[in-house]
Design an enzyme around this catalytic site. Structure first.
Site, PDB file in Angstrom:
ATOM      1  N   VAL A 101      85.218  38.205  39.261  1.00  0.00           N
ATOM      2  CA  VAL A 101      84.736  38.830  38.018  1.00  0.00           C
ATOM      3  C   VAL A 101      85.294  38.092  36.797  1.00  0.00           C
ATOM      4  O   VAL A 101      85.004  38.442  35.657  1.00  0.00           O
ATOM      5  CB  VAL A 101      85.118  40.337  37.989  1.00  0.00           C
ATOM      6  CG1 VAL A 101      84.329  41.090  39.057  1.00  0.00           C
ATOM      7  CG2 VAL A 101      86.618  40.561  38.176  1.00  0.00           C
ATOM      8  N   ASP A 102      86.077  37.018  37.062  1.00  0.00           N
ATOM      9  CA  ASP A 102      86.543  36.172  35.953  1.00  0.00           C
ATOM     10  C   ASP A 102      85.391  35.241  35.555  1.00  0.00           C
ATOM     11  O   ASP A 102      84.379  35.161  36.249  1.00  0.00           O
ATOM     12  CB  ASP A 102      87.799  35.371  36.379  1.00  0.00           C
ATOM     13  CG  ASP A 102      87.529  34.410  37.549  1.00  0.00           C
ATOM     14  OD1 ASP A 102      88.158  34.571  38.615  1.00  0.00           O
ATOM     15  OD2 ASP A 102      86.666  33.523  37.398  1.00  0.00           O
ATOM     16  N   HIS A 117      79.761  40.888  42.133  1.00  0.00           N
ATOM     17  CA  HIS A 117      80.628  42.059  41.935  1.00  0.00           C
ATOM     18  C   HIS A 117      80.825  42.367  40.457  1.00  0.00           C
ATOM     19  O   HIS A 117      81.742  43.111  40.099  1.00  0.00           O
ATOM     20  CB  HIS A 117      81.988  41.835  42.613  1.00  0.00           C
ATOM     21  CG  HIS A 117      81.893  41.854  44.121  1.00  0.00           C
ATOM     22  ND1 HIS A 117      82.916  41.382  44.924  1.00  0.00           N
ATOM     23  CD2 HIS A 117      80.919  42.265  44.961  1.00  0.00           C
ATOM     24  CE1 HIS A 117      82.567  41.520  46.193  1.00  0.00           C
ATOM     25  NE2 HIS A 117      81.340  42.030  46.235  1.00  0.00           N
ATOM     26  N   CYS A 144      79.427  53.210  22.351  1.00  0.00           N
ATOM     27  CA  CYS A 144      78.420  52.217  22.744  1.00  0.00           C
ATOM     28  C   CYS A 144      77.703  51.733  21.484  1.00  0.00           C
ATOM     29  O   CYS A 144      77.171  52.543  20.717  1.00  0.00           O
ATOM     30  CB  CYS A 144      77.404  52.861  23.693  1.00  0.00           C
ATOM     31  SG  CYS A 144      75.963  51.812  24.002  1.00  0.00           S
ATOM     32  N   ASN A 210      89.233  27.026  52.674  1.00  0.00           N
ATOM     33  CA  ASN A 210      90.131  28.146  52.395  1.00  0.00           C
ATOM     34  C   ASN A 210      91.580  27.737  52.652  1.00  0.00           C
ATOM     35  O   ASN A 210      91.839  26.807  53.418  1.00  0.00           O
ATOM     36  CB  ASN A 210      89.750  29.322  53.305  1.00  0.00           C
ATOM     37  CG  ASN A 210      90.099  30.664  52.688  1.00  0.00           C
ATOM     38  OD1 ASN A 210      89.680  30.998  51.574  1.00  0.00           O
ATOM     39  ND2 ASN A 210      90.912  31.438  53.404  1.00  0.00           N
ATOM     40  N   ALA A 228      92.400  25.097  47.290  1.00  0.00           N
ATOM     41  CA  ALA A 228      91.035  24.809  46.818  1.00  0.00           C
ATOM     42  C   ALA A 228      91.008  23.625  45.848  1.00  0.00           C
ATOM     43  O   ALA A 228      90.101  22.792  45.890  1.00  0.00           O
ATOM     44  CB  ALA A 228      90.456  26.044  46.142  1.00  0.00           C
TER      45      ALA A 228
HETATM   46  N1  APR Z   1      92.997  27.891  47.752  1.00  0.00           N
HETATM   47  C1  APR Z   1      92.083  28.325  48.644  1.00  0.00           C
HETATM   48  N2  APR Z   1      92.092  29.576  49.176  1.00  0.00           N
HETATM   49  C2  APR Z   1      93.076  30.403  48.768  1.00  0.00           C
HETATM   50  C3  APR Z   1      94.063  30.022  47.832  1.00  0.00           C
HETATM   51  C4  APR Z   1      94.000  28.697  47.321  1.00  0.00           C
HETATM   52  N3  APR Z   1      94.893  28.237  46.430  1.00  0.00           N
HETATM   53  N4  APR Z   1      94.914  31.067  47.651  1.00  0.00           N
HETATM   54  C5  APR Z   1      94.450  32.061  48.433  1.00  0.00           C
HETATM   55  N5  APR Z   1      93.358  31.663  49.113  1.00  0.00           N
HETATM   56  C6  APR Z   1      92.546  32.430  50.070  1.00  0.00           C
HETATM   57  C7  APR Z   1      93.358  33.395  50.911  1.00  0.00           C
HETATM   58  O1  APR Z   1      93.801  32.728  52.100  1.00  0.00           O
HETATM   59  C8  APR Z   1      92.316  34.475  51.232  1.00  0.00           C
HETATM   60  O2  APR Z   1      91.596  34.139  52.418  1.00  0.00           O
HETATM   61  O3  APR Z   1      91.676  33.231  49.307  1.00  0.00           O
HETATM   62  C9  APR Z   1      91.353  34.419  50.048  1.00  0.00           C
HETATM   63  C10 APR Z   1      91.480  35.606  49.110  1.00  0.00           C
HETATM   64  O4  APR Z   1      91.093  36.751  49.822  1.00  0.00           O
HETATM   65  P1  APR Z   1      91.062  38.158  49.065  1.00  0.00           P
HETATM   66  O5  APR Z   1      92.329  38.329  48.307  1.00  0.00           O
HETATM   67  O6  APR Z   1      90.666  39.178  50.091  1.00  0.00           O
HETATM   68  O7  APR Z   1      89.908  37.992  47.967  1.00  0.00           O
HETATM   69  P2  APR Z   1      88.337  38.045  48.195  1.00  0.00           P
HETATM   70  O8  APR Z   1      87.988  37.560  49.567  1.00  0.00           O
HETATM   71  O9  APR Z   1      87.728  37.370  47.043  1.00  0.00           O
HETATM   72  O10 APR Z   1      88.043  39.626  48.106  1.00  0.00           O
HETATM   73  C11 APR Z   1      86.673  40.006  48.163  1.00  0.00           C
HETATM   74  O11 APR Z   1      87.311  42.293  47.731  1.00  0.00           O
HETATM   75  O12 APR Z   1      88.674  43.674  46.557  1.00  0.00           O
HETATM   76  C12 APR Z   1      87.395  43.211  46.635  1.00  0.00           C
HETATM   77  O13 APR Z   1      85.845  43.031  44.896  1.00  0.00           O
HETATM   78  C13 APR Z   1      87.042  42.468  45.382  1.00  0.00           C
HETATM   79  O14 APR Z   1      85.699  40.482  45.150  1.00  0.00           O
HETATM   80  C14 APR Z   1      86.799  41.048  45.855  1.00  0.00           C
HETATM   81  C15 APR Z   1      86.463  41.228  47.323  1.00  0.00           C
END
Ligand code: APR
Length: 244
Positions: A101-102, A117, A144, A210, A228
């Site tokens: 959402v950024d 999202h 609003c 990832n 990343a």
């Molecule tokens: N480079 C690559 N991957 C990374 C890095 C990095 N520097 N740091 C963390 N990660 C990976 C982690 O290993 C993990 O698999 O990013 C992933 C983040 O997972 P989550 O924290 O679960 O985030 P996300 O998958 O985006 O969550 C999905 O859940 O809470 C809801 O709406 C929210 O959009 C979000 C959704």
């Protein structure tokens, strides 16, 4: 002149792509859901119970998101969007489907992008259904600008239990894709976590980039693990020079 093997690319991103820009992920150690109860700050029921708590949570995240910059991974995806049509022909396209959402993808230059999202920098008046850009704080007293009512303005964020945005368009793009790349997401939340299976059924090559194997890592034809900001630019270069 190189020649990419792919011309219809869909890229799913999650919080991990923004981690090196300084924004916390959700499920890593010390992440957002270790600090906040998602049921209190990211559900319609939580907003109903205590709107000010939810506004404070998103005001803090909205302010944070305006203090950080895109990293090399965001910039690499913007480069891929610009360069692919020059290599693979004008019909070639890259779509970024972000769970984030950024606004780091936009700041890095991505234009063909959907926020499934929602967006921190948007507000939604539930009384008149206006959605509008919003960079300041929000509260129950917020009026609003369209209908002049207060009490109905909320963050334009998709909460747990609500329907993500743009799902039909996303499904049609995945159905036509020849390459699906998933970046920085744990594969915990549907429907995003199911996109890789849809892409496989569509015959696309599927790649996970990832930090570590996600919940769905075994569903990908190709996986690369690392930060990343390192593995995304490398992979984008290889797509553009046709070596993957
Ligand atoms: N480079 C690559 N991957 C990374 C890095 C990095 N520097 N740091 C963390 N990660 C990976 C982690 O290993 C993990 O698999 O990013 C992933 C983040 O997972 P989550 O924290 O679960 O985030 P996300 O998958 O985006 O969550 C999905 O859940 O809470 C809801 O709406 C929210 O959009 C979000 C959704």
């Amino acid at each position: 002149m190189s020649n990419s093997r792919y011309s219809r690319i869909v890229i799913l991103t999650g919080a991990g792509i923004s981690a090196e820009s300084g924004l916390a992920t959700f499920r890593d150690k010390g992440g957002v859901w270790a600090q906040y109860d998602y049921q209190e700050v990211a559900t319609p029921e939580g907003f109903e119970r205590n709107p000010e708590k939810v506004h404070a949570f998103y005001n803090m995240r909205r302010r944070n998101a305006q203090t950080v910059q895109p990293n090399a991974a965001h910039r690499a995806l913007a480069l891929l969007e610009r360069e692919l049509p020059l290599i693979a022909g004008v019909g070639a396209e890259v779509l970024v489907v972000t769970q984030n959402v950024d606004n780091l993808h936009e700041t890095a230059g991505s234009r063909h992008l959907v926020h499934m999202h929602g967006e921190l920098m948007k507000a939604w008046c539930t009384y008149c259904d206006t959605r509008m850009p919003w960079i300041g704080d929000m509260s129950s007293a917020t009026v609003c600008p369209t209908c002049s009512a207060s009490g109905g303005v909320r963050p334009d964020i998709v909460w747990f239990g609500e329907m993500p945005y743009h799902l039909e368009m996303i499904a049609s793009k995945i159905d036509a894709a020849d390459l699906f790349i998933s970046i920085g997401t744990s594969g915990n939340v549907y429907p995003a976590a199911g996109f890789v299976s849809d892409a496989r059924r569509a015959g696309a090559h599927t790649v996970e980039l990832n930090l570590e194997p996600s919940e769905g890592a075994c569903l990908f034809a190709e996986v690369h693990h690392g930060p990343a900001s390192e593995i995304v630019p490398t992979y984008v270069d290889r797509v553009l020079d046709g070596s993957v």
